[in-house]
Design a protein around this motif. Structure first.
Motif, mmCIF file in Angstrom:
data_model
loop_
_atom_site.group_PDB
_atom_site.id
_atom_site.type_symbol
_atom_site.label_atom_id
_atom_site.label_comp_id
_atom_site.label_asym_id
_atom_site.label_seq_id
_atom_site.Cartn_x
_atom_site.Cartn_y
_atom_site.Cartn_z
ATOM 1 N N CYS A 109 -18.739 16.588 -20.774
ATOM 2 C CA CYS A 109 -19.894 16.029 -21.471
ATOM 3 C C CYS A 109 -19.821 16.323 -22.969
ATOM 4 O O CYS A 109 -20.143 15.469 -23.802
ATOM 5 C CB CYS A 109 -21.179 16.594 -20.873
ATOM 6 N N ALA A 112 -17.461 13.931 -24.438
ATOM 7 C CA ALA A 112 -18.064 12.594 -24.480
ATOM 8 C C ALA A 112 -19.032 12.477 -25.649
ATOM 9 O O ALA A 112 -19.084 11.440 -26.325
ATOM 10 C CB ALA A 112 -18.779 12.298 -23.157
ATOM 11 N N PHE A 113 -19.811 13.523 -25.903
ATOM 12 C CA PHE A 113 -20.699 13.519 -27.075
ATOM 13 C C PHE A 113 -19.883 13.404 -28.359
ATOM 14 O O PHE A 113 -20.253 12.682 -29.282
ATOM 15 C CB PHE A 113 -21.535 14.800 -27.126
ATOM 16 N N ARG A 114 -18.772 14.150 -28.444
ATOM 17 C CA ARG A 114 -17.932 14.103 -29.647
ATOM 18 C C ARG A 114 -17.377 12.700 -29.852
ATOM 19 O O ARG A 114 -17.381 12.176 -30.977
ATOM 20 C CB ARG A 114 -16.779 15.105 -29.533
ATOM 21 N N GLN A 115 -16.920 12.080 -28.764
ATOM 22 C CA GLN A 115 -16.381 10.726 -28.882
ATOM 23 C C GLN A 115 -17.458 9.710 -29.265
ATOM 24 O O GLN A 115 -17.136 8.644 -29.799
ATOM 25 C CB GLN A 115 -15.701 10.328 -27.575
ATOM 26 N N ALA A 116 -18.718 10.059 -29.014
ATOM 27 C CA ALA A 116 -19.833 9.192 -29.411
ATOM 28 C C ALA A 116 -20.222 9.402 -30.874
ATOM 29 O O ALA A 116 -21.160 8.766 -31.366
ATOM 30 C CB ALA A 116 -21.042 9.444 -28.512
ATOM 31 N N GLY A 117 -19.516 10.305 -31.565
ATOM 32 C CA GLY A 117 -19.757 10.507 -32.984
ATOM 33 C C GLY A 117 -20.705 11.631 -33.335
ATOM 34 O O GLY A 117 -21.116 11.768 -34.496
ATOM 35 N N THR A 149 -18.932 9.398 -19.999
ATOM 36 C CA THR A 149 -19.416 8.535 -21.078
ATOM 37 C C THR A 149 -20.792 7.973 -20.774
ATOM 38 O O THR A 149 -21.699 8.003 -21.614
ATOM 39 C CB THR A 149 -18.416 7.388 -21.334
ATOM 40 N N ALA A 197 -23.486 10.796 -20.814
ATOM 41 C CA ALA A 197 -23.796 11.220 -22.183
ATOM 42 C C ALA A 197 -24.607 10.148 -22.913
ATOM 43 O O ALA A 197 -25.565 10.460 -23.637
ATOM 44 C CB ALA A 197 -22.507 11.518 -22.943
ATOM 45 N N ALA A 198 -24.255 8.882 -22.719
ATOM 46 C CA ALA A 198 -24.981 7.791 -23.369
ATOM 47 C C ALA A 198 -26.434 7.741 -22.904
ATOM 48 O O ALA A 198 -27.355 7.514 -23.704
ATOM 49 C CB ALA A 198 -24.285 6.456 -23.091
ATOM 50 N N ILE A 237 -28.305 10.561 -24.619
ATOM 51 C CA ILE A 237 -28.566 10.220 -26.025
ATOM 52 C C ILE A 237 -29.734 9.250 -26.126
ATOM 53 O O ILE A 237 -30.581 9.373 -27.011
ATOM 54 C CB ILE A 237 -27.300 9.623 -26.668
ATOM 55 N N THR A 238 -29.801 8.295 -25.208
ATOM 56 C CA THR A 238 -30.900 7.318 -25.211
ATOM 57 C C THR A 238 -32.246 7.998 -25.035
ATOM 58 O O THR A 238 -33.232 7.638 -25.693
ATOM 59 C CB THR A 238 -30.694 6.268 -24.097
#
Length: 203
Positions: A20, A23-28, A184, A187-188, A191-192
């Motif tokens: 996770c 995945a957060f890192r890949q989301a920027g 992914t 994590a998305a 974030i939402t």
């Protein structure tokens, strides 16, 4: 405000926290992984694989102090916390929970693990925290009854289910980039929720 996502429970918790975080890192997002486990497995994993996510490896009171300091400096968008295993925790999650905005309860879909973790769910998740159960090591077709039982107890259950797979089983010590693909969607979704007003029981 820094989000603090704390992983508790049984059955692959460290793997879930690492996946996770990546995945957060890949989301920027700017991510810190706080390893508060006695064996420092996530920290050891990072040293072996050389991730891009920094790891704060501390235990006990010092973990809480360093954890709070990192949050206070607003250096990270999200801090992912890997906690000690449920079985030996003896009520210790409380200090870390005070800093948490979100609780992820990792659970393998077995009645044994549900009984072990279920007895501590109220301790893990005070009513002012977003909380969700993440089913891990799932065999196809074997999670429905446990999912229903968790939902019947009033807990949110993530629509993401992590399969029992050789990739996950052999992930330790390797680059978590490919592991992150499984997280992914989870994590998305998390974030939402941060973009929406908080409501008890909503994840």
């Amino acid at each position: 405000m820094t989000k603090v996502v704390t992983f508790v429970g049984e059955g692959g918790k460290t793997t879930c926290a690492v996946g996770c975080a990546e995945a957060f890192r890949q989301a920027g997002l700017r991510v810190l992984l706080a390893d508060t486990t006695p064996d420092q497995a996530a920290a050891s994993w990072q040293r072996l694989a050389g991730w891009q996510v920094p790891v704060l490896a501390r235990g006990g009171v010092r973990a809480d102090r360093d954890h709070w300091a990192a949050i206070a400096r607003d250096e990270y968008d999200v801090v992912v916390v890997d906690t000690a295993p449920t079985a030996g925790y003896a009520g210790r999650p409380a200090p870390i929970l005070r800093a948490s905005t979100d609780l992820v309860v990792v659970l393998t879909p077995s009645w044994v693990d549900l009984d072990t973790v279920g007895a501590r769910l109220a301790t893990y998740a005070p009513p002012d925290r977003r909380s969700v159960v993440l089913l891990n090591q799932v065999v196809p077709g074997a999670s429905a009854s446990v999912r229903e039982a968790v939902a019947a107890a009033g807990w949110a259950v993530s629509t993401t289910e992590l399969p029992l797979s050789e990739v996950h089983a052999r992930a330790y010590g390797r680059d978590p980039g490919t592991l992150a693909a499984a997280f992914t969607g989870f994590a998305a979704a998390l974030i939402t929720t941060w973009r929406e007003p908080f409501a008890v029981g909503v994840w």
